[in-house]
Design an enzyme around this catalytic site. Structure first.
Site, PDB file in Angstrom:
ATOM      1  N   ARG A 244       0.855  -1.182   0.000  1.00 23.85           N
ATOM      2  CA  ARG A 244       0.000   0.000   0.000  1.00 23.85           C
ATOM      3  C   ARG A 244       0.895   1.237   0.000  1.00 23.85           C
ATOM      4  NH1 ARG A 244      -3.499  -2.704  -1.442  1.00 23.85           N
ATOM      5  NH2 ARG A 244      -5.554  -3.050  -0.544  1.00 23.85           N
ATOM      6  N   GLU A 273      -3.731   7.150  -4.630  1.00 22.68           N
ATOM      7  CA  GLU A 273      -4.172   6.578  -5.919  1.00 22.68           C
ATOM      8  C   GLU A 273      -5.517   7.156  -6.345  1.00 22.68           C
ATOM      9  OE1 GLU A 273      -4.096   2.293  -5.827  1.00 22.68           O
ATOM     10  OE2 GLU A 273      -2.084   2.290  -5.022  1.00 22.68           O
ATOM     11  N   HIS A 291      -1.223  -0.301  -9.778  1.00 20.01           N
ATOM     12  CA  HIS A 291      -1.810  -1.217  -8.779  1.00 20.01           C
ATOM     13  C   HIS A 291      -2.310  -2.501  -9.447  1.00 20.01           C
ATOM     14  CE1 HIS A 291      -4.043  -1.401  -4.650  1.00 20.01           C
ATOM     15  NE2 HIS A 291      -3.758  -2.619  -5.090  1.00 20.01           N
TER      16      HIS A 291
HETATM   17  C1  8YV Z   1      -6.675  -5.833  -5.205  1.00 20.45           C
HETATM   18  C2  8YV Z   1      -4.997  -5.459  -3.352  1.00 20.45           C
HETATM   19  O1  8YV Z   1      -6.719  -5.878  -6.577  1.00 20.45           O
HETATM   20  O2  8YV Z   1      -6.261  -7.244  -2.454  1.00 20.45           O
HETATM   21  C3  8YV Z   1      -5.612  -6.250  -2.245  1.00 20.45           C
HETATM   22  O3  8YV Z   1      -5.399  -5.851  -1.077  1.00 20.45           O
HETATM   23  O4  8YV Z   1      -4.259  -4.604  -3.126  1.00 20.45           O
HETATM   24  C4  8YV Z   1      -5.254  -5.659  -4.794  1.00 20.45           C
HETATM   25  O5  8YV Z   1      -4.409  -6.649  -5.258  1.00 20.45           O
HETATM   26  C5  8YV Z   1      -7.590  -4.753  -4.737  1.00 20.45           C
HETATM   27  O6  8YV Z   1      -7.411  -4.444  -3.415  1.00 20.45           O
HETATM   28  C6  8YV Z   1      -9.024  -5.141  -4.963  1.00 20.45           C
HETATM   29  O7  8YV Z   1      -9.903  -4.484  -4.113  1.00 20.45           O
END
Ligand code: 8YV
Length: 329
Positions: A244, A273, A291
């Site tokens: 993140r 983002e 992402h």
């Molecule tokens: C997802 C991610 O695509 O799952 C997670 O925490 O960061 C990503 O890989 C995204 O969050 C989908 O909501």
């Protein structure tokens, strides 16, 4: 649940076709075929009506939205592993279960971490741009020199599922594994990965060639890589983040990269983002991705299946398997 036979499941974004079709069979879903992200008013309206909300990382479900949710909203079945976009505490207070999709995006995200490490160390994006520009004049003994991975030290911040999957891959590339984690991992895991534990993140940062961020974003990890800690990294080091953006102070990161105080960075996530620090956009020694760590068709289908299982288990009167406990965060 309201007295409808099937639960009203409102899905905030377009999901893979097979998942949406299965949802049509099992629930009364309201899908978002156009994939236009919902604004706050749209989310509030959805939460006033839905029995189950299926949000993603692009939906900020804060305490105020949860407070305004209808009595019938019982489950927030998030499509994704990270839950930092949802106020878990407020949901618990309102008796709303929050679920996520752990495990199924581990390998894909670890692949992307390795891809970024390789891309930065071996200058893949710069090399590709050179060929496409038509300005490549041919091979040269000193052209496009990057740095060897073999024999270097990788420091993993966050030795959870993804951190461990990164470590397994990195060993295949001849990197030695170091890690910092809230808790030391089991002895067998350390032995399997030949991993060195650093209780002090500061000490680890100062000694690594590559740092990979693989911890979740929580109040405790916000700006974990602060200006002071970024300054501890050696000048030749590179930083990769597939977790993140909020874990790293992005403004400072852009500054230390610009000044050459670290050698490069590979970033799949950003603090605000989809906005990206304009400074980062100008730097040649960074690789920037939108992402896409878990962006494989297989991964997204597996995530959707997890969402369905979580909802279905709740419909059947049981505790969903991927319930997120407040204590975890
Ligand atoms: C997802 C991610 O695509 O799952 C997670 O925490 O960061 C990503 O890989 C995204 O969050 C989908 O909501």
């Amino acid at each position: 649940m309201s007295d409808r036979k099937k639960p009203l499941v409102i899905v905030t974004r377009k999901l893979p076709d097979v998942i949406e079709t299965r949802m049509m069979e099992l629930f009364e879903p309201r899908l978002n075929i156009s994939d236009a992200p919902m604004d706050r008013a749209g989310l509030a309206a959805a939460m006033a009506e839905a029995d189950v909300l299926v949000p993603t990382v692009t939906d900020r479900i804060d305490a105020e939205l949860i407070k305004g949710a209808g009595e019938q909203l019982k489950v927030i079945a998030s499509f994704g592993t990270g839950v930092d976009h949802i106020d878990i505490h407020a949901a618990r207070e309102r008796g709303i279960a929050v679920t996520n999709t752990p495990g199924v995006l581990t390998e894909d995200t670890a692949d992307m971490t390795m891809a970024l490490i390789l891309a930065v160390a071996r200058r893949l994006v710069e090399g590709e741009a050179l060929v496409r520009s038509g300005e490549w004049t041919g091979w040269s003994p000193t052209g496009m020199l990057g740095h060897r991975l073999y024999g270097k030290r990788l420091g993993i911040i966050g030795m959870g599922r993804i951190g461990r999957a990164v470590a397994r891959r990195a060993r295949g590339f001849g990197l030695s594994i170091h890690y910092h984690n809230r808790r030391r991992v089991r002895e067998e895991t350390e032995a399997e990965l030949e991993a060195t534990y650093w209780d002090s993140l500061d000490q680890m940062l100062a000694r690594m060639d590559i740092i990979s961020v693989n911890c979740p974003h929580t109040p405790a990890t916000y700006h974990l890589l602060s200006p002071r800690r970024l300054a501890l990294m050696p000048r030749h080091a590179i930083l990769v983040n597939t977790s993140r953006g909020e874990v790293v102070d992005e403004k400072t990161l852009a500054r230390v990269l610009e000044r050459g105080e670290i050698a490069g960075a590979g970033l799949d996530v950003f603090e605000h983002e989809p906005a990206v620090s304009p400074k980062l956009l100008k730097l040649p020694n960074v690789v920037l991705l939108p992402h896409m760590g878990s962006a494989t068709l297989e991964g997204r289908i597996d995530m959707g299946e997890k969402v369905i299982i979580n909802i279905r288990t709740w419909v059947d009167g049981h505790t969903p398997p991927d319930i997120v406990l407040e204590t975890e965060f």
